[in-house]
Design a protein around this motif. Sequence first.
Motif, short mmCIF file in Angstrom:
data_model
loop_
_atom_site.label_atom_id
_atom_site.label_comp_id
_atom_site.label_asym_id
_atom_site.label_seq_id
_atom_site.Cartn_x
_atom_site.Cartn_y
_atom_site.Cartn_z
N VAL A 43 0.97 -1.15 0.00
CA VAL A 43 -0.07 -0.15 -0.06
C VAL A 43 0.96 1.29 -0.04
N ILE A 44 1.75 1.33 0.79
CA ILE A 44 2.66 2.54 0.89
C ILE A 44 3.49 2.74 -0.25
N ILE A 45 4.06 1.59 -1.10
CA ILE A 45 4.69 1.75 -2.32
C ILE A 45 3.88 2.36 -3.28
N LEU A 46 2.42 1.57 -3.56
CA LEU A 46 1.50 2.11 -4.67
C LEU A 46 1.16 3.67 -4.13
N VAL A 47 0.82 3.84 -3.05
CA VAL A 47 0.40 5.29 -2.77
C VAL A 47 1.42 6.25 -3.13
N PHE A 272 14.41 -14.84 19.75
CA PHE A 272 13.37 -14.05 19.39
C PHE A 272 13.55 -12.55 19.19
N LEU A 273 14.65 -12.16 19.40
CA LEU A 273 15.56 -11.03 18.72
C LEU A 273 15.32 -10.96 17.45
N THR A 274 15.82 -12.00 16.59
CA THR A 274 16.02 -12.23 15.39
C THR A 274 14.63 -12.17 14.67
N LEU A 275 13.77 -12.74 15.40
CA LEU A 275 12.42 -12.88 14.85
C LEU A 275 11.59 -11.38 14.97
N PHE A 276 12.08 -10.50 15.66
CA PHE A 276 11.38 -9.37 15.94
C PHE A 276 11.86 -8.44 14.85
N TYR A 277 13.41 -8.36 14.49
CA TYR A 277 13.68 -7.27 13.47
C TYR A 277 13.48 -7.82 12.16
N THR A 278 13.22 -9.26 12.09
CA THR A 278 13.20 -9.74 10.54
C THR A 278 11.67 -10.08 10.16
N VAL A 279 10.73 -10.12 11.27
CA VAL A 279 9.20 -10.33 11.07
C VAL A 279 8.33 -9.46 11.55
N VAL A 280 8.63 -8.94 12.81
CA VAL A 280 7.82 -8.02 13.23
C VAL A 280 8.00 -6.65 12.87
N THR A 281 9.22 -6.24 12.95
CA THR A 281 9.41 -4.91 12.59
C THR A 281 8.84 -4.43 11.16
N PRO A 282 9.12 -5.53 9.97
CA PRO A 282 8.39 -5.05 8.76
C PRO A 282 7.10 -4.77 8.69
N THR A 283 6.47 -5.53 9.78
CA THR A 283 4.99 -5.56 9.85
C THR A 283 4.46 -4.08 10.44
N LEU A 284 5.32 -3.59 11.55
CA LEU A 284 4.72 -2.48 12.13
C LEU A 284 5.30 -1.12 11.41
N ASN A 285 6.45 -1.13 10.63
CA ASN A 285 6.63 -0.21 9.84
C ASN A 285 5.76 0.68 9.08
N PRO A 286 4.91 -0.04 8.20
CA PRO A 286 3.78 0.69 7.65
C PRO A 286 2.78 1.03 8.50
N LEU A 287 2.34 0.42 9.46
CA LEU A 287 1.56 1.04 10.61
C LEU A 287 2.05 2.45 11.24
N ILE A 288 3.44 2.37 11.58
CA ILE A 288 3.89 3.62 12.12
C ILE A 288 3.96 4.83 11.13
N ALA A 299 -3.08 10.89 1.11
CA ALA A 299 -2.66 10.35 0.03
C ALA A 299 -3.73 9.12 -0.21
N LEU A 300 -3.70 8.23 0.67
CA LEU A 300 -4.61 7.04 0.57
C LEU A 300 -5.97 7.21 0.20
N ARG A 301 -6.30 8.25 1.05
CA ARG A 301 -7.99 8.55 0.67
C ARG A 301 -8.05 9.38 -0.79
N ARG A 302 -7.13 10.05 -1.18
CA ARG A 302 -7.28 10.60 -2.73
C ARG A 302 -6.92 9.42 -3.70
N VAL A 303 -6.12 8.69 -3.39
CA VAL A 303 -6.11 7.38 -4.28
C VAL A 303 -7.28 6.48 -4.36
#
Length: 310
Positions: A43-47, A272-288, A299-303
Amino acid sequence: MFTVCNDSHNFILLGFSDQPQLETILFVIILISYLLTILGNTVIILVSCLDSKLHTPMYFFLTNLSFLDLCLTTSIVPQLLWNLKGPAKTITSTGCAIQLYVSLSLGSTECVLLTIMAFDRYVAVCRPLNYTSVMHPSFCKSLAGIAWLCGIGNSLIQGTITLQLPRCGHRLVHNFLCEVPVMVNLACFDIHANEVQLFVATLVLLLLPMALILVSYGFIVQAVTKIKSFQAWRKVLGTCGSHLLVVSLFFGTSSATYIQPKRFYGHRQGEFLTLFYTVVTPTLNPLIYTLRNKDVKGALRRVLKIEQNS
């Protein structure tokens, strides 16, 4: 119990196999997280590409970050999900090498890219009158290219050195992915020189970027304290706050993994640290970036409105 393949060329990713009751829960959580990562970053890339108001250096780098996160999780999560769903925990030597090269390259690139994004915020806040002339498109593309070249170069050097180490038949990888620290530990001879090389690489691509980011934000804090307009002050904190939160999540967990003593590599905390920065962080970045950023939400509303009208 997990199934061991007799092929001597396979590695066994132990991961969370000693806690089978945890594997089912992790499978569901990681699958949902992966789907959200794909959705959010796409979504971020497209918007950013479709909305002309977001054709700025900040969103150019954010698009690169989203693409990096998509590729990083895709290089790790499918294999992880496959190992979590059944007793077989193996990965071929070729698959292991590819995963190591790709994930290390993307992770290293992200370290440099986040530093570049901090520089972009520094110029925007501390040198606003020169922002357009400094952060012009060709310069931004050059900076992004440097980030990718640094990541690929580091991966080729570290990955090749790590994979050439003699392992004397050791195939048990105490993690859920082929990562440099745990692969180095499979070596059957003195790895002191490799630990020094890993520390130097960590210093250059983790600790140095962290220091540069802190310096950038030190100047930003100084500039923010001089801003008298509440709206301008709030906008600065909004965009910089999102980036700083992403930086804290990624660098905090990845540096804890790579600078910890050798004896802790592969322990449950490390996994669990590895799990966090390889899986969890990429999920949280768009939300943040979407929840804290009015520009992206607008921009999302306009698109979406354009899509509905068409």
